[in-house]
Design a protein around this motif. Sequence first.
Motif, PDB file in Angstrom:
ATOM      1  N   GLU A 590      -9.966  42.054  75.465  1.00  9.86           N
ATOM      2  CA  GLU A 590      -8.978  43.241  75.889  1.00  9.86           C
ATOM      3  C   GLU A 590      -7.610  42.103  75.495  1.00  9.86           C
ATOM      4  O   GLU A 590      -6.791  42.382  75.252  1.00  9.86           O
ATOM      5  CB  GLU A 590      -8.781  44.343  76.625  1.00  9.86           C
ATOM      6  N   VAL A 591      -7.747  40.882  76.939  1.00 10.84           N
ATOM      7  CA  VAL A 591      -6.974  40.449  76.921  1.00 10.84           C
ATOM      8  C   VAL A 591      -6.854  39.512  75.594  1.00 10.84           C
ATOM      9  O   VAL A 591      -4.979  39.453  75.547  1.00 10.84           O
ATOM     10  CB  VAL A 591      -7.330  40.383  78.165  1.00 10.84           C
ATOM     11  N   SER A 592      -7.163  38.932  75.234  1.00  7.22           N
ATOM     12  CA  SER A 592      -6.909  38.059  73.811  1.00  7.22           C
ATOM     13  C   SER A 592      -6.365  39.511  73.021  1.00  7.22           C
ATOM     14  O   SER A 592      -5.382  38.639  71.966  1.00  7.22           O
ATOM     15  CB  SER A 592      -8.682  37.656  73.246  1.00  7.22           C
ATOM     16  N   GLY A 593      -7.356  40.061  72.880  1.00  5.28           N
ATOM     17  CA  GLY A 593      -6.557  41.422  71.514  1.00  5.28           C
ATOM     18  C   GLY A 593      -4.875  41.223  72.131  1.00  5.28           C
ATOM     19  O   GLY A 593      -3.844  41.532  71.332  1.00  5.28           O
ATOM     20  N   ALA A 594      -4.663  41.763  73.081  1.00  2.11           N
ATOM     21  CA  ALA A 594      -3.204  41.778  73.883  1.00  2.11           C
ATOM     22  C   ALA A 594      -2.325  40.739  73.817  1.00  2.11           C
ATOM     23  O   ALA A 594      -1.208  40.907  72.860  1.00  2.11           O
ATOM     24  CB  ALA A 594      -3.230  42.636  75.465  1.00  2.11           C
ATOM     25  N   VAL A 595      -2.370  39.399  74.587  1.00  2.94           N
ATOM     26  CA  VAL A 595      -2.106  38.296  73.648  1.00  2.94           C
ATOM     27  C   VAL A 595      -1.766  38.132  72.379  1.00  2.94           C
ATOM     28  O   VAL A 595      -0.791  38.124  71.419  1.00  2.94           O
ATOM     29  CB  VAL A 595      -2.564  37.011  74.259  1.00  2.94           C
ATOM     30  N   SER A 596      -2.356  37.891  71.692  1.00  2.17           N
ATOM     31  CA  SER A 596      -2.610  37.906  70.037  1.00  2.17           C
ATOM     32  C   SER A 596      -1.459  39.425  69.419  1.00  2.17           C
ATOM     33  O   SER A 596      -1.096  38.563  68.829  1.00  2.17           O
ATOM     34  CB  SER A 596      -3.975  37.930  69.487  1.00  2.17           C
ATOM     35  N   THR A 597      -1.522  40.233  69.801  1.00  3.00           N
ATOM     36  CA  THR A 597       0.291  40.972  69.394  1.00  3.00           C
ATOM     37  C   THR A 597       0.937  40.802  69.355  1.00  3.00           C
ATOM     38  O   THR A 597       1.568  41.041  68.708  1.00  3.00           O
ATOM     39  CB  THR A 597      -0.853  42.779  69.353  1.00  3.00           C
ATOM     40  N   ILE A 598       1.218  40.457  71.145  1.00  2.00           N
ATOM     41  CA  ILE A 598       2.624  39.799  71.746  1.00  2.00           C
ATOM     42  C   ILE A 598       3.374  38.277  70.731  1.00  2.00           C
ATOM     43  O   ILE A 598       4.054  38.541  70.647  1.00  2.00           O
ATOM     44  CB  ILE A 598       2.478  39.530  73.376  1.00  2.00           C
ATOM     45  N   ASN A 599       2.042  37.601  70.701  1.00  2.00           N
ATOM     46  CA  ASN A 599       2.509  36.138  70.639  1.00  2.00           C
ATOM     47  C   ASN A 599       2.249  35.881  69.013  1.00  2.00           C
ATOM     48  O   ASN A 599       2.199  34.602  68.557  1.00  2.00           O
ATOM     49  CB  ASN A 599       2.410  34.999  70.715  1.00  2.00           C
ATOM     50  N   GLY A 600       1.429  36.481  68.201  1.00  2.00           N
ATOM     51  CA  GLY A 600       0.440  36.663  67.364  1.00  2.00           C
ATOM     52  C   GLY A 600      -0.448  35.688  66.611  1.00  2.00           C
ATOM     53  O   GLY A 600      -0.691  34.657  66.002  1.00  2.00           O
ATOM     54  N   ALA A 601      -1.133  34.538  68.171  1.00  2.00           N
ATOM     55  CA  ALA A 601      -2.052  34.210  68.501  1.00  2.00           C
ATOM     56  C   ALA A 601      -3.322  34.791  67.328  1.00  2.00           C
ATOM     57  O   ALA A 601      -3.212  36.046  67.248  1.00  2.00           O
ATOM     58  CB  ALA A 601      -2.186  33.577  69.721  1.00  2.00           C
ATOM     59  N   ASN A 602      -3.532  33.598  67.554  1.00  2.53           N
ATOM     60  CA  ASN A 602      -5.090  34.167  66.916  1.00  2.53           C
ATOM     61  C   ASN A 602      -6.140  34.042  67.646  1.00  2.53           C
ATOM     62  O   ASN A 602      -6.951  33.632  68.659  1.00  2.53           O
ATOM     63  CB  ASN A 602      -6.030  32.426  66.212  1.00  2.53           C
TER      64      ASN A 602
END
Length: 673
Positions: A590-602
Amino acid sequence: MAETETAPTRAAAPRRTTAEAMAAKQQEISVSEFFAKNRHLLGFDNPRKALLTTVKEAVDNSLDACEEAGILPEIWVHIEPTGEGRYKVGIQDNGPGILKKQIPLIFGKLLYGSKFHRLRQSRGQQGIGISAAGMYGVQTTGKPVKIISKVSVRKPAHYYEIQIDTKRNVPRILNGKGEGVDIPPGEKGAKYIEQHGIEWEDQPHGTRVTIELEAKFVRGRGSVDEYLNQTAIANPHVTLHYHDPDDYLHDYPRSAEKLPPESKEIKPHPYGTESGRLAQMLEESEPMGVSEFLKTKFSRVTPAVARKICEKAEVSSRLAVGKVKREQADKIFRAIQQTKISPPETNCICPIGEELLLKGLHSVVPGEFYTAATRPPAVYRGNPFQVEVGLAYGGSAATQNVTMDLLQDLIEETDTRTVRQFLIHTFNGLGSDAADKIVKAASLKTRQNPSALKPKERQKLFDAMKHVNVAEGQSMEVMRYANRVPLQFQQAACAVTQTILGTNWRGYGLSQSRGSLPKGPVSIMVHIASVWVPFTSESKEAIAAYPEIQKEIRLGLQAVGRKLGMFLRRRLRVKQQTDRREVFLRYLKEVSGAVSTINGANQSELYDQLVKVANKVTADADMKLDDRGRKIAPEEMDLGGSVLIVDPTTHAASINRASSVGEDDEDGGGEEE
């Protein structure tokens, strides 16, 4: 009518006797007559203890004889019911045998033996045990003691049937016209043994004693089963064959192929000699000077030490011992106490050793962590002694490691009468309380036959075995030993138990209430080896609380306790870090998904990096220990020597699958309801 007065009645004059009449009643008391009337002093105060004491005394004698002759011991124990409350006990060894003239004296005379006057470690001390067991058998059943002994395959065996004449403390030989019977070697002798029903395992040499006695056979604490179990732990060089009253054969194979080092006989140490005994030794000594007497009759007395003693006692070193007066003997005694003398030699005692302690515990006691400590030799009252401590900490119970297929096999193999008996006897270390918990959780009847269980009932039993915490409320099991012999009674009066109770086990990771044994799946054994063990009574069931002995026990307990504490703390850290990692991994997606949504990271790459960080932070979750308690790479962790860590699910001692006599069947004897 006038009332007549009656004279008051006088009290009868006390009966008087004379000194001559009293003297006529005095008579000497035979030692066997004394112990016949006071057999409780020797451990024959009830039928249950009588059976155990009989087996114990015979096995101890067999082990001593084999070791002294340099023979790896093999012992057969056979207990057979002969009637209501009666059992026949047969114990045989592969020892050197006994000379014909000695057999009646050893088995038919109290206080006759070779161990009382010598200072070296041995199981027997007083020369009472086996002859007292025979006397008890004769008293309770009227049946004589039967002994057959063979010293060589080429020489005849000697067979005796004996009773003790308690009035005179002498043996009465009942067979062979009072001379016993010589059985020829070879086929002729084998036929004679068979024709006359003499019990004998075919061996080239050895001794067998058979005693029929009034007894009670039980299982569990203070039983013959427990005694033999504990004997196998302290004597890993012994092979035991045990044929129990339920007609099952238990084998305890040796785990060491080497005899313990032979203990040497030493002379008494001056510090252990009392004033009266010293005066008696001076009177009984052959002609010599006082200095020579001190050097030859005591250990550790050099010419210089003897000279110092004489100077302090103001006695000439050349004074003949026959001319030493009582006052001078007392001065010599006081001078000895004031003179510094080296401690006695320790080659007269033979400890088990840490390596063999670990082997013995691992072969018999289920567990996952084992450790042992052997203390340096110490001295009490001039007697050298050595303390050893072993500890076994069990993981999950054997019942929780069984598969359904294995349980089905065990149920089909067993011949026990009830489910409760099946659990107690099949799974080593499972007590009656734990068995009752499992039976209750499975909603089964205590007296149900395991073989008659239906498939649904077997599934309920399996589920209960898996989920019932049998270790809950379990107290530490204490095993006490003196010169490799288990002590099973008078536990509260023993110095070993008192010292264990006085130790703070909370500091080593165990829960403990004040003044009680710690809780948990832990077994501890304490062994005291000495040339003269200070027992509290003739029955040799408890060790006296000498401060020197208790100090050494305490230090030994602390040594194994520290290693257990290190193991438990590290295991707890592994569990905590494992739980912590599980929490991390639960939310990283969930954390990786949220961060990816915020800054566009893989998201996939970010998730892999977060997992690496979580694994690094909780690296202790991957900690593995080798069989010596050392942490396997990347970082070394040392628990010290004399540690053994195993997988409890594969422990060979967890499940008892002993064969029935004459069949390939599991041992079905269980604890009586």
